[in-house]
Design an enzyme around this catalytic site. Structure first.
Site, mmCIF file in Angstrom:
data_model
loop_
_atom_site.group_PDB
_atom_site.id
_atom_site.type_symbol
_atom_site.label_atom_id
_atom_site.label_comp_id
_atom_site.label_asym_id
_atom_site.label_seq_id
_atom_site.Cartn_x
_atom_site.Cartn_y
_atom_site.Cartn_z
ATOM 1 N N GLU A 84 10.382 0.804 -10.725
ATOM 2 C CA GLU A 84 9.050 0.656 -11.316
ATOM 3 C C GLU A 84 9.008 1.337 -12.670
ATOM 4 O O GLU A 84 9.594 2.406 -12.862
ATOM 5 C CB GLU A 84 7.970 1.329 -10.448
ATOM 6 C CG GLU A 84 7.738 0.736 -9.085
ATOM 7 C CD GLU A 84 6.608 1.472 -8.337
ATOM 8 O OE1 GLU A 84 5.769 2.123 -8.999
ATOM 9 O OE2 GLU A 84 6.582 1.396 -7.109
ATOM 10 N N GLU A 143 7.570 5.708 -2.190
ATOM 11 C CA GLU A 143 7.420 7.047 -2.773
ATOM 12 C C GLU A 143 7.125 8.113 -1.724
ATOM 13 O O GLU A 143 6.086 8.778 -1.744
ATOM 14 C CB GLU A 143 6.340 7.034 -3.858
ATOM 15 C CG GLU A 143 6.735 6.193 -5.059
ATOM 16 C CD GLU A 143 5.844 6.423 -6.280
ATOM 17 O OE1 GLU A 143 4.682 6.815 -6.093
ATOM 18 O OE2 GLU A 143 6.322 6.201 -7.406
HETATM 19 C C1 GLA Z 1 3.806 4.368 -7.922
HETATM 20 C C2 GLA Z 1 3.673 3.478 -6.718
HETATM 21 C C3 GLA Z 1 2.993 2.185 -6.996
HETATM 22 C C4 GLA Z 1 1.875 2.353 -7.973
HETATM 23 C C5 GLA Z 1 2.386 2.998 -9.225
HETATM 24 C C6 GLA Z 1 1.328 3.149 -10.282
HETATM 25 O O1 GLA Z 1 5.006 4.324 -8.524
HETATM 26 O O2 GLA Z 1 4.889 3.255 -6.071
HETATM 27 O O3 GLA Z 1 2.515 1.683 -5.779
HETATM 28 O O4 GLA Z 1 0.894 3.156 -7.399
HETATM 29 O O5 GLA Z 1 2.842 4.281 -8.904
HETATM 30 O O6 GLA Z 1 1.812 3.890 -11.351
#
Ligand code: GLA
Ligand code: ZN
Length: 677
Positions: A308, A150
């Protein structure tokens, strides 16, 4: 090189077994089997584990994790682990931490906190990626590389200032060109030496925060530079991976409509796109559809990975609502409907401590499989198994393009005037919502995309007009297509300087209008608009922004009904070649937007199969063999009764669906119809 090699929609998610003892791992895999989890993302935050000191690399923990996953027959998405730097690095080299917008140099803490311009960070992160790749490149279980995590935020340190100046030198060549682009004669800002240029921050050009700047030009360029600087970090790692792994595809997890990074500039450097979907509430179905389409559009329509999503709850928000029964399944299928070839969760087993201990997981702290959440995950696993390989690589057959432009987003929202209340995403979402409600398949694309394959191009709040876009939009209309744009479009060039011509600038000939004045009002001020439907008037409302239109050949479709400009045009349609340019000059309410959008879709016969059924989403993917998969998603809390438009087999249940016969979807129900040929 394109997507990771899989034999079905990949199912699984982030797995962090380094956080718990190895005797639990066995239980983890037993439960993964039960849920048919076939893919694990490993090592996302393992930097300190793998490199516990500057001169020490220790792969033994990651070896055990990777070996176990391989031995258990899982596919691995392997991270380079550079999303959070280790404490020793920050202590030894304070330059790796960021300086914030207020000018505070941060000390060690958090994650996603590395200065993108720090040579030390670049050297160490690149070396880690190099070594991770070298170690596991030959492992057949590794199907994808996951770089960083991210990417986002910004840094305002001295090194970034120097990097910015280099970036500017490359972009402008001379200070004269820069001074012209930034319009520095205004407020005596003429730069006479590159070193006079400071990052635009709370200490320099800004007040009230990142959106309030005295000079849009410098702020815009700093956003572009930051996006490029982080892309540079990604490219460092990518190059290091490629030294030993030429063939395994590389990605990083994006965040959908995330303002700080221009994902269109990143996209060519990823082998496949992936993103993390964390909607704020359970009324975001249309917004998620838009974001999936935006992510799919990054790689020219190639499928993407849903990297995710939470199976149940997030933890980072002030209030973290639980996904209602059935919602995780519905939204997972929605991702597949829009082009996801993977459905992955964050996370597979819950962290015991720190800020994500309450973040949902497939397996909770108690390690049970007899929970609702585990059951729903396992049921989805069965369904995705049943779907098999058919959807892999399938494309969306879109005839409609929605333009999405980070430059326009930035320029609109850092502008002083006409209104801080007009938000780019909201305007885009209003037009997208109308398309989504109509059940139309669409691509969300960059302004540089090839538009020749579309019948309809929708360009909401296209504030900045770059290159030959106006000509390419004219070409769409000239051959019979429809182009639709709105207020605050065609206002500025790539440097955020106004066009020295009538608004909407180079869009003027296509739209057949001229705008001399505009009025911005508080949200409670409504100007009613009467639309001429051809079969009587339709009264809708408009808010926030009201442009005063003087037609230059366009026909008037809707008029304001209040204020001194009552009776003047609010919506126009211009004949251009064989097609049309539609101009919506006011912030129409959703009913108004929907009416206009449907006029356009009907003309091109592009309504989806069930445009009259609210919150029933439809989306089509066409497989490489030419099979049409029709996804029907019932976002309502109640069943819906349809008459099937096409016959085929529901790939989830195996049941036949006959054209013309009743088709019932339960609340939050899903049908994946493999249509008869
Ligand atoms: C992000 C991150 C993860 C985690 C999630 C939690 O997407 O990439 O490492 O922190 O959020 O929602
Ligand atoms: Zn920096």
């Amino acid at each position: 090189m394109t997507l990771p090699v899989t034999s079905k929609v990949a199912f699984g998610g982030d797995y962090n077994p380094e956080q718990w003892p190895e005797d639990v791992w066995k239980e983890d895999y037993r439960l993964f089997d039960a849920a048919r989890i076939d893919t694990v993302t490993l090592g996302v935050f393992d930097w300190a584990l793998t490199q516990p000191a500057e001169d020490v690399y220790d792969f033994s923990p990651l070896d055990r994790i990777v070996e176990r996953a391989g031995a258990q027959g899982r596919r691995i998405c392997l991270a380079t682990g550079t999303g959070a730097h280790p404490a020793w690095l920050a202590r030894a080299y304070p330059e790796v931490t960021r300086t914030d917008f207020e000018g505070r140099r941060h000390r060690y803490g958090q994650r996603h906190n590395s200065c993108p311009s720090s040579p030390v960070f670049r050297r160490f992160s690149t070396e880690l990626a190099r070594r991770v790749a070298r170690r596991y490149a030959g492992n057949p279980a590794v199907v994808a590389w996951h770089i960083g995590n991210e990417y986002g935020g910004a840094c305002y340190c001295e090194r970034c200032a120097a990097g910015f100046r280099d970036w500017l030198r490359r972009r402008y060549g001379s200070l004269d060109a820069l001074n012209t682009a930034w319009y520095t004669t205004f407020w005596s800002h003429t730069f006479t030496d590159w070193d006079e240029i400071e990052p635009p921050s709370a200490l320099t050009e800004h007040w009230r925060g990142p959106d309030h700047t005295a000079f849009q030009g410098i702020t815009l360029d700093y956003q572009r530079f930051m996006s490029d600087a982080m892309l540079g970090n990604f490219l460092d790692e990518r190059a290091a991976i490629r030294e030993s792994s030429p063939d395994v595809p590389v990605t990083t997890n994006f965040m959908g409509m995330y303002r700080p990074l221009d994902y269109h500039r990143w996209a060519p450097h990823l082998d496949f796109a992936s993103w993390d979907n964390y909607p704020p509430d359970d009324r975001s179905a249309a917004r998620m559809a838009l974001t999936h389409d935006l992510m799919r559009g990054l790689k020219d329509g190639q499928p993407f990975w849903l990297m995710e999503q939470t199976p149940s709850v997030t933890a980072s928000r002030d209030v973290n609502p639980l996904k209602r029964p059935g919602l995780m399944r519905l939204w997972s299928w929605q991702a597949v409907a829009h082009g996801a070839d993977a459905v992955l969760f964050f996370q597979l087993r819950a962290s015991r401590g720190a800020c994500e201990k309450y973040h949902g997981a497939v397996i909770g702290h108690a390690g049970r499989s007899d929970t609702r959440v585990f059951r729903e995950v396992a049921e989805l696993g069965v369904e995705l198994d049943r779907l098999g390989s058919v959807a892999l690589g399938a494309r969306t057959p879109a005839r409609v393009a929605l333009l999405f432009d980070w430059d326009s987003w930035w320029a609109l929202e850092i502008s002083d005037g006409p209104s801080r209340l007009v938000r780019y995403q909201q305007v885009v979402q209003a037009y997208h919502r109308a398309l989504w409600d109509a059940g139309v398949d669409l691509d969300v694309v960059a302004v540089t995309a090839d538009l020749s394959r579309y019948d309809v191009v929708v360009a909401p709040a296209l504030h900045m007009l770059k290159g030959d876009l106006a000509k390419r939009l004219e070409a769409v209309a000239a051959r019979g297509g429809s182009v639709l744009t709105t207020y605050l479009s065609g206002r500025v060039d790539e440097h955020d300087n106004a066009f020295l011509m009538d608004v909407p600038g180079p869009l003027g000939p296509l739209m057949g209008v001229r705008v001399d004045e505009w009025d911005a009002r508080d949200p409670e001020v409504v100007n009613p608009v009467r639309l001429d439907t051809g079969a009587g008037p339709l009264d809708v409302e408009s808010r926030l922004l009201f442009e005063l239109v003087i037609p230059q050949g366009a026909e008037v479709v809707g008029r304001y009904r209040a204020d001194f400009y009552a009776g003047t045009p609010a919506v126009t349609r211009n004949s251009f070649g064989l097609g049309h340019g539609w101009y919506i000059a006011a912030g129409l309410d959703q009913a108004g937007v929907a009416w206009v959008v449907r006029q356009v879709l009907v003309r091109h016969d592009l309504l989806g199969p069930y445009p009259e059924v609210p919150d029933l989403e439809s989306a089509v993917r066409v497989t490489p063999d030419g099979i049409r998969l029709l996804f029907l998603l019932n976002h309502r809390d109640e069943p819906v009764e349809l008459t099937a438009r096409t016959g085929g087999v529901d790939l989830i249940t195996g049941d036949r669906v006959e054209a013309g016969r009743p088709l019932r979807l339960p609340r939050l129900g899903v049908v994946v119809l493999r249509e008869d040929r």
